[in-house]
Design an enzyme around this catalytic site. Sequence first.
Site, PDB file in Angstrom:
ATOM      1  N   ASP A  56       0.876  -1.197  -0.074  1.00 14.99           N
ATOM      2  CA  ASP A  56       0.054   0.003  -0.014  1.00 14.99           C
ATOM      3  C   ASP A  56       0.856   1.166  -0.114  1.00 14.99           C
ATOM      4  OD1 ASP A  56      -1.910   2.021   0.313  1.00 14.99           O
ATOM      5  OD2 ASP A  56      -2.527   1.439   2.393  1.00 14.99           O
ATOM      6  N   GLU A 135      30.787   9.358   5.943  1.00 13.63           N
ATOM      7  CA  GLU A 135      31.404   9.031   7.411  1.00 13.63           C
ATOM      8  C   GLU A 135      30.258   9.522   8.194  1.00 13.63           C
ATOM      9  OE1 GLU A 135      34.830  11.389   7.567  1.00 13.63           O
ATOM     10  OE2 GLU A 135      35.969  10.257   6.158  1.00 13.63           O
ATOM     11  N   GLU A 137      28.584  10.192  11.717  1.00 12.34           N
ATOM     12  CA  GLU A 137      28.801  10.469  13.266  1.00 12.34           C
ATOM     13  C   GLU A 137      27.604  10.153  14.081  1.00 12.34           C
ATOM     14  OE1 GLU A 137      32.509  13.674  12.820  1.00 12.34           O
ATOM     15  OE2 GLU A 137      30.338  13.973  12.656  1.00 12.34           O
ATOM     16  N   GLU A 218      34.472  10.701  18.788  1.00 10.91           N
ATOM     17  CA  GLU A 218      34.578  11.856  18.113  1.00 10.91           C
ATOM     18  C   GLU A 218      34.773  12.878  19.198  1.00 10.91           C
ATOM     19  OE1 GLU A 218      35.004  13.712  15.851  1.00 10.91           O
ATOM     20  OE2 GLU A 218      35.153  12.225  14.076  1.00 10.91           O
ATOM     21  N   GLU A 225      32.386   7.357  16.001  1.00 14.87           N
ATOM     22  CA  GLU A 225      32.082   7.204  14.636  1.00 14.87           C
ATOM     23  C   GLU A 225      32.996   6.007  14.185  1.00 14.87           C
ATOM     24  OE1 GLU A 225      34.264   9.120  10.503  1.00 14.87           O
ATOM     25  OE2 GLU A 225      34.007  10.288  11.964  1.00 14.87           O
ATOM     26  N   HIS A 274      30.242  13.285   6.471  1.00 15.75           N
ATOM     27  CA  HIS A 274      31.133  14.026   5.254  1.00 15.75           C
ATOM     28  C   HIS A 274      30.940  12.750   4.201  1.00 15.75           C
ATOM     29  CE1 HIS A 274      33.467  15.504   8.947  1.00 15.75           C
ATOM     30  NE2 HIS A 274      32.365  16.269   8.732  1.00 15.75           N
ATOM     31  N   ARG A 345      39.972  21.285   7.097  1.00 16.89           N
ATOM     32  CA  ARG A 345      38.642  20.831   7.576  1.00 16.89           C
ATOM     33  C   ARG A 345      37.499  22.158   7.923  1.00 16.89           C
ATOM     34  NH1 ARG A 345      41.963  16.596   8.854  1.00 16.89           N
ATOM     35  NH2 ARG A 345      40.508  14.481   8.825  1.00 16.89           N
ATOM     36  N   GLU A 363      35.945  15.714  -0.634  1.00 18.10           N
ATOM     37  CA  GLU A 363      35.151  15.333   0.540  1.00 18.10           C
ATOM     38  C   GLU A 363      34.259  16.618   0.905  1.00 18.10           C
ATOM     39  OE1 GLU A 363      35.625  14.611   5.399  1.00 18.10           O
ATOM     40  OE2 GLU A 363      37.383  15.231   4.154  1.00 18.10           O
ATOM     41  N   ARG A 365      31.855  18.211   3.326  1.00 19.85           N
ATOM     42  CA  ARG A 365      31.697  18.061   4.833  1.00 19.85           C
ATOM     43  C   ARG A 365      30.557  18.463   5.233  1.00 19.85           C
ATOM     44  NH1 ARG A 365      36.101  16.849   7.375  1.00 19.85           N
ATOM     45  NH2 ARG A 365      35.491  18.253   9.156  1.00 19.85           N
TER      46      ARG A 365
END
Length: 475
Positions: A56, A135, A137, A218, A225, A274, A345, A363, A365
């Site tokens: 459904d 990644e 967390e 972390e 993580e 990330h 970062r 990457e 972030r």
Amino acid sequence: MGKFVNNTEEFFKYCEENEVKFVDFRFTDLKGMWHHISYMMSAVTEDQLNFGMPFDGSSVDAWQPINKSDMILKPDVGTSFLDPFTADSTIIMICDVYDIYKGEMYEKCPRSIAKKALTHLSESGVGDVAYFGPENEFFIFDDVKIVDNINESYFKVDSEEGEWASSTDYEGGNMGHRPGTKGGYFPAQPTDSMVDLRAEMMLVLEQVGLEVILGHHEVAQAQGEIGIVFGDLIEAADNVQKYKYVCKMVAHLNGKSCTFMPKPLYGDNGNGMHVHQSIWKDGKNLFYTEGEYGNLSEMARHYVGGVFKHARAVAAFTNPSTNSYKRLIPGFEAPSILTYSSQNRSASCRVPYGAGEKATRIEMRFPDSTSCPYLGFAAMLMAGLDGIANKIEPIGPMDEDLFEMPLDEIREREIPQMPHTLRGSLEALIRDNEFLQPVFTKEMVDTYQHYKFETQVHPDEARPTAFEFKSTYSC
């Protein structure tokens, strides 16, 4: 690790060898939540696996109207794995959704959309595979209380790791070893209290077919993580669903609560997702050019430029909750400034250090785990492909600490930023969605933005908060 079966013949043989009693068919909705229906093993036939089972579609949020409710779950046999948590032997199989009325993959099925994105990549001639490495967390709490009534609103999360627990009386005593706010990156035991819990998660993740690399505490208190090996877009999104399921269940069975919520703690780091990305063709990494900045090819730069150009709209899929934007503020390793940098970062896009030809990638972030992974990955891929097609150069590289850059300077240098609210991202999606259209239909985008306004934006904007009482009650 990897696949346990490759076809229906192997599936039935595997089920017989493992004395399977139930087959659990799972599919993903627009929120990224798993739904499931369990069949007795004795009732599952080869025809069902080949042609699917009815269900459904009107009972799933923002999907079908009740007068056109019949839909088909089409199992992907190669995704089968044994459920490590059920009392009776159960095998899980991930499904796509098929629209019987249009005779095609359902335009609102996230996994089907992701498959169409990969087909679009191949048909564009740019590449034949897109690899994604998320990644995710998470926080582990000991207790969670939530109240949301007309006259009161309240939440309280608790963890023995929390600095607020320093004076709490515990049976056996308060041992006093805590990471503190922003002090949780890589401390050993006893400050890291989650070693055994993460280890159990890592072992169970391998049982369900994920290749696990590492696990660690972390930055935030009670935060962890686990790193797993990347895969193609579909495999990576499937793995996010397995990862979240395993982490939540292992915590639950240990009397704790695991959450991927972006910002559960005020004043401490939040949970990101990330996402490492690269495009390959004929076994060659098209994001690699030796000697360029970060060994990043022109194609990779243009991919980044496309994601940044459409970032405000992409955020509707990669950061699709009101809570997402409480994480995207300076000072908490959650970048909102749309530039790229090698090893930095604080940039929204990082080029990881020391990457040779096989490992060169970008990457992103800013995404978080409220994202439906199929939609978030597909949206980034479509934006990146638009950047490649139109040779869009991103701003950067910028190697300074962007978290320390004043807002006035960001504006003066005309550096674009992520939206500051979910409303902002959804309004951007309404204006900017042509880049998605080969894969995301107009109806899908319209349904999605209306659904997010109705279930996230409007309810959030209507509710007074504790901070508003604190700041305005005595006006």
